[in-house]
Scaffold this motif. Structure first.
Motif, PDB file in Angstrom:
ATOM      1  N   ARG A 194       0.822  -1.186   0.000  1.00 40.64           N
ATOM      2  CA  ARG A 194       0.000   0.000   0.000  1.00 40.64           C
ATOM      3  C   ARG A 194       0.869   1.252   0.000  1.00 40.64           C
ATOM      4  O   ARG A 194       0.585   2.238  -0.698  1.00 40.64           O
ATOM      5  CB  ARG A 194      -0.935   0.009   1.223  1.00 40.64           C
ATOM      6  CG  ARG A 194      -2.047  -1.007   1.118  1.00 40.64           C
ATOM      7  CD  ARG A 194      -2.903  -0.958   2.377  1.00 40.64           C
ATOM      8  NE  ARG A 194      -3.970  -1.958   2.305  1.00 40.64           N
ATOM      9  CZ  ARG A 194      -4.820  -2.176   3.258  1.00 40.64           C
ATOM     10  NH1 ARG A 194      -4.768  -1.440   4.371  1.00 40.64           N
ATOM     11  NH2 ARG A 194      -5.773  -3.079   3.100  1.00 40.64           N
ATOM     12  N   VAL A 195       1.838   1.237   0.839  1.00 40.51           N
ATOM     13  CA  VAL A 195       2.729   2.406   0.885  1.00 40.51           C
ATOM     14  C   VAL A 195       3.362   2.629  -0.484  1.00 40.51           C
ATOM     15  O   VAL A 195       3.450   3.756  -0.987  1.00 40.51           O
ATOM     16  CB  VAL A 195       3.816   2.202   1.963  1.00 40.51           C
ATOM     17  CG1 VAL A 195       4.871   3.310   1.836  1.00 40.51           C
ATOM     18  CG2 VAL A 195       3.179   2.217   3.355  1.00 40.51           C
ATOM     19  N   THR A 196       3.800   1.547  -1.044  1.00 42.21           N
ATOM     20  CA  THR A 196       4.413   1.652  -2.359  1.00 42.21           C
ATOM     21  C   THR A 196       3.419   2.183  -3.375  1.00 42.21           C
ATOM     22  O   THR A 196       3.747   3.032  -4.230  1.00 42.21           O
ATOM     23  CB  THR A 196       4.944   0.276  -2.806  1.00 42.21           C
ATOM     24  OG1 THR A 196       5.873  -0.205  -1.818  1.00 42.21           O
ATOM     25  CG2 THR A 196       5.619   0.342  -4.150  1.00 42.21           C
ATOM     26  N   ALA A 197       2.180   1.697  -3.281  1.00 47.07           N
ATOM     27  CA  ALA A 197       1.157   2.125  -4.219  1.00 47.07           C
ATOM     28  C   ALA A 197       0.852   3.588  -4.009  1.00 47.07           C
ATOM     29  O   ALA A 197       0.653   4.365  -4.972  1.00 47.07           O
ATOM     30  CB  ALA A 197      -0.105   1.279  -4.057  1.00 47.07           C
ATOM     31  N   LEU A 198       0.754   4.047  -2.770  1.00 46.50           N
ATOM     32  CA  LEU A 198       0.491   5.438  -2.483  1.00 46.50           C
ATOM     33  C   LEU A 198       1.615   6.312  -2.984  1.00 46.50           C
ATOM     34  O   LEU A 198       1.381   7.422  -3.561  1.00 46.50           O
ATOM     35  CB  LEU A 198       0.272   5.643  -0.986  1.00 46.50           C
ATOM     36  CG  LEU A 198      -1.037   5.064  -0.407  1.00 46.50           C
ATOM     37  CD1 LEU A 198      -1.020   5.161   1.114  1.00 46.50           C
ATOM     38  CD2 LEU A 198      -2.226   5.830  -0.974  1.00 46.50           C
ATOM     39  N   GLU A 199       2.842   5.884  -2.752  1.00 49.54           N
ATOM     40  CA  GLU A 199       3.984   6.664  -3.195  1.00 49.54           C
ATOM     41  C   GLU A 199       3.946   6.747  -4.743  1.00 49.54           C
ATOM     42  O   GLU A 199       4.211   7.807  -5.330  1.00 49.54           O
ATOM     43  CB  GLU A 199       5.295   6.029  -2.731  1.00 49.54           C
ATOM     44  CG  GLU A 199       5.509   6.204  -1.263  1.00 49.54           C
ATOM     45  CD  GLU A 199       6.804   5.495  -0.809  1.00 49.54           C
ATOM     46  OE1 GLU A 199       7.418   4.765  -1.648  1.00 49.54           O
ATOM     47  OE2 GLU A 199       7.206   5.699   0.384  1.00 49.54           O
ATOM     48  N   HIS A 200       3.634   5.653  -5.348  1.00 49.30           N
ATOM     49  CA  HIS A 200       3.631   5.637  -6.817  1.00 49.30           C
ATOM     50  C   HIS A 200       2.490   6.556  -7.318  1.00 49.30           C
ATOM     51  O   HIS A 200       2.641   7.284  -8.328  1.00 49.30           O
ATOM     52  CB  HIS A 200       3.449   4.202  -7.293  1.00 49.30           C
ATOM     53  CG  HIS A 200       3.449   4.092  -8.775  1.00 49.30           C
ATOM     54  ND1 HIS A 200       4.572   4.317  -9.593  1.00 49.30           N
ATOM     55  CD2 HIS A 200       2.416   3.857  -9.666  1.00 49.30           C
ATOM     56  CE1 HIS A 200       4.238   4.197 -10.844  1.00 49.30           C
ATOM     57  NE2 HIS A 200       2.892   3.903 -10.926  1.00 49.30           N
ATOM     58  N   LYS A 201       1.328   6.531  -6.639  1.00 50.84           N
ATOM     59  CA  LYS A 201       0.198   7.327  -7.047  1.00 50.84           C
ATOM     60  C   LYS A 201       0.494   8.832  -6.928  1.00 50.84           C
ATOM     61  O   LYS A 201       0.141   9.663  -7.722  1.00 50.84           O
ATOM     62  CB  LYS A 201      -1.029   6.936  -6.211  1.00 50.84           C
ATOM     63  CG  LYS A 201      -2.272   7.666  -6.607  1.00 50.84           C
ATOM     64  CD  LYS A 201      -3.446   7.157  -5.790  1.00 50.84           C
ATOM     65  CE  LYS A 201      -4.744   7.948  -6.204  1.00 50.84           C
ATOM     66  NZ  LYS A 201      -5.903   7.508  -5.439  1.00 50.84           N
ATOM     67  N   GLY A 202       1.105   9.206  -5.842  1.00 50.80           N
ATOM     68  CA  GLY A 202       1.440  10.590  -5.603  1.00 50.80           C
ATOM     69  C   GLY A 202       2.412  11.094  -6.674  1.00 50.80           C
ATOM     70  O   GLY A 202       2.323  12.232  -7.146  1.00 50.80           O
ATOM     71  N   THR A 203       3.297  10.368  -7.077  1.00 51.64           N
ATOM     72  CA  THR A 203       4.262  10.737  -8.065  1.00 51.64           C
ATOM     73  C   THR A 203       3.565  10.981  -9.416  1.00 51.64           C
ATOM     74  O   THR A 203       3.846  11.938 -10.121  1.00 51.64           O
ATOM     75  CB  THR A 203       5.348   9.645  -8.213  1.00 51.64           C
ATOM     76  OG1 THR A 203       5.942   9.432  -6.935  1.00 51.64           O
ATOM     77  CG2 THR A 203       6.401  10.059  -9.224  1.00 51.64           C
ATOM     78  N   VAL A 204       2.647  10.155  -9.714  1.00 53.40           N
ATOM     79  CA  VAL A 204       1.943  10.279 -11.000  1.00 53.40           C
ATOM     80  C   VAL A 204       1.084  11.532 -10.969  1.00 53.40           C
ATOM     81  O   VAL A 204       1.006  12.324 -11.958  1.00 53.40           O
ATOM     82  CB  VAL A 204       1.071   9.035 -11.227  1.00 53.40           C
ATOM     83  CG1 VAL A 204       0.186   9.239 -12.475  1.00 53.40           C
ATOM     84  CG2 VAL A 204       1.960   7.817 -11.406  1.00 53.40           C
ATOM     85  N   THR A 205       0.443  11.843  -9.877  1.00 54.81           N
ATOM     86  CA  THR A 205      -0.453  12.983  -9.793  1.00 54.81           C
ATOM     87  C   THR A 205       0.327  14.289  -9.910  1.00 54.81           C
ATOM     88  O   THR A 205      -0.097  15.259 -10.513  1.00 54.81           O
ATOM     89  CB  THR A 205      -1.198  12.907  -8.455  1.00 54.81           C
ATOM     90  OG1 THR A 205      -1.943  11.688  -8.385  1.00 54.81           O
ATOM     91  CG2 THR A 205      -2.188  14.097  -8.311  1.00 54.81           C
ATOM     92  N   GLY A 206       1.414  14.418  -9.309  1.00 52.67           N
ATOM     93  CA  GLY A 206       2.205  15.643  -9.323  1.00 52.67           C
ATOM     94  C   GLY A 206       2.763  15.891 -10.662  1.00 52.67           C
ATOM     95  O   GLY A 206       2.879  17.046 -11.108  1.00 52.67           O
TER      96      GLY A 206
END
Length: 377
Positions: free
Chosen positions: A365-377
């Motif tokens: 989950r942490v990895t997924a959240l980190e990956h998601k945040g990167t894509v959004t920015g």
């Protein structure tokens, strides 16, 4: 042989059996031909068969006169039916301590000799031999009782008894070789005593012959009253003569009285010995009773000690039983604890697996959240 009558009747048999101790065996003589049994046999025209042994006696264990008779019986080298005499010659080797049984032993030995040699005259020589040097008076007297027992037994059994042959040599050094054994001169005198006794035993001497055969004539004018008085006197003299004991009768009476006196003396000695033996047995019995009492006391002590040991052992066993029970409880508790530990280990393992899984998911989950945040920015 000097001093021995050379005129004698032919004996019932031509063979003689000799039994005895070292004296009869010939110890002390310079040669076998000089021993008294050989000398006497020659003078009596008998063929000697000597079975004597050193230290033999009527009651000597393993070396008895009876055993010598057995040896004579087993000897087939001569006709036993022609044995005219059996000489039983001992007495100095038997023990004073065996006095109570001596007469019976002698009687049994004589009876055995009669059975084995039924036509023979049994001769009992009482104590042939010497008195050893330094023998004290008490020992001589005690031995005298043994000789008396042998004498009485032989007389009762109708044997020819040669009495107190010990006195022939006595303690005379001129007749003494070694121990109880006489030298050649002593042997000669013993043989002479044997021959004389055997000769006298063959028959009583003839009565003294009548030598005064003078005829007495009475006077034709003798008074009738005088003749009656003389006749009366003769009758009275005849009665007195008939009632007067002869020399032989006096000798026999004296001999009987001597035998009675000896028998009484012997019986007193035997009674004293038996009383001493009873006293010793009573002493031994008292000692045994004391030992028994001591052993009973020891047994009681041992029983008490055993009871105490049994009590201690029971306590130990009881303690062991309690310890075993405690060990069983502890073992059961340990087993339950082990099961609980095992359960806890399984639970921990399951929790570890669950926690690892949760951590893995959280990491995703942490990895997924980190990956998601990167894509959004």
């Amino acid at each position: 042989m000097s001093g021995i009558n050379q005129t004698r009747a032919i004996p019932a048999g031509t063979h003689a059996v000799w039994c005895g101790d070292s004296v009869t065996q010939g110890t002390g003589a310079s040669a076998t031909a000089k021993r008294y049994s050989t000398l006497a046999s020659g003078e009596l025209n008998l063929t000697e068969h000597n079975y004597a042994k050193t230290d033999a006696g009527y009651l000597v264990g393993g070396n008895t006169i009876s055993m010598q008779l057995d040896a004579a019986k087993a000897d087939t080298g001569y006709p036993h039916g022609q044995v005219g005499y059996v000489f039983l010659m001992t007495g100095l080797t038997d023990s004073y301590e065996s006095l109570a049984n001596m007469r019976q032993a002698v009687a049994d030995t004589i009876a055995k000799a009669k059975r084995l040699f039924p036509v023979a005259r049994i001769v009992v020589g009482v104590g042939p031999g010497c008195i050893p040097d330094a023998t004290d008076a008490e020992a001589i007297a005690r031995q005298g009782h043994v000789l008396t027992a042998i004498t009485l037994a032989g007389t009762s059994a109708d044997a020819l008894v040669i009495r107190n042959m010990r006195s022939i040599c006595g303690s005379d050094p001129d007749m003494h070789a070694t121990g109880i054994n006489p030298n050649d001169e002593g042997m000669r005198l013993l043989a002479q005593a044997v021959v004389t006794s055997v000769d006298e035993d063959k028959g009583e001497p003839l009565d003294t012959p009548v030598t005064d055969l003078t005829r007495v004539y009475s006077s034709p004018g003798a008074d009738w009253a005088s003749r009656q008085v003389n006749a009366q006197r003769k009758r009275e003299a005849s009665k007195k003569e008939a009632n007067r004991p002869t020399g032989t009768e006096l000798t026999q009476l004296t001999s009987k009285l001597d035998e009675l006196t000896q028998a009484q003396g012997l019986q007193q000695v035997i009674l004293q010995q038996q009383q001493e033996q009873i006293g010793e047995q009573q002493r031994q019995l008292a000692e045994q009773q004391k030992q028994l009492e001591w052993q009973q006391a020891e047994l009681k002590t041992a029983q008490e000690q055993l009871a105490e040991q049994q009590k201690t052992l029971k306590s130990i066993v009881d303690d062991q039983g309690s310890t075993v029970s405690q060990l069983k409880t502890i073992t059961s508790s340990l087993a339950a604890t082990d099961v609980r530990v095992d359960q806890i280990q399984h639970t921990l393992y399951d929790n570890q697996v669950w926690l690892k899984d949760q951590l893995s998911k959280l990491d995703q989950r942490v990895t997924a959240l980190e990956h998601k945040g990167t894509v959004t920015g």
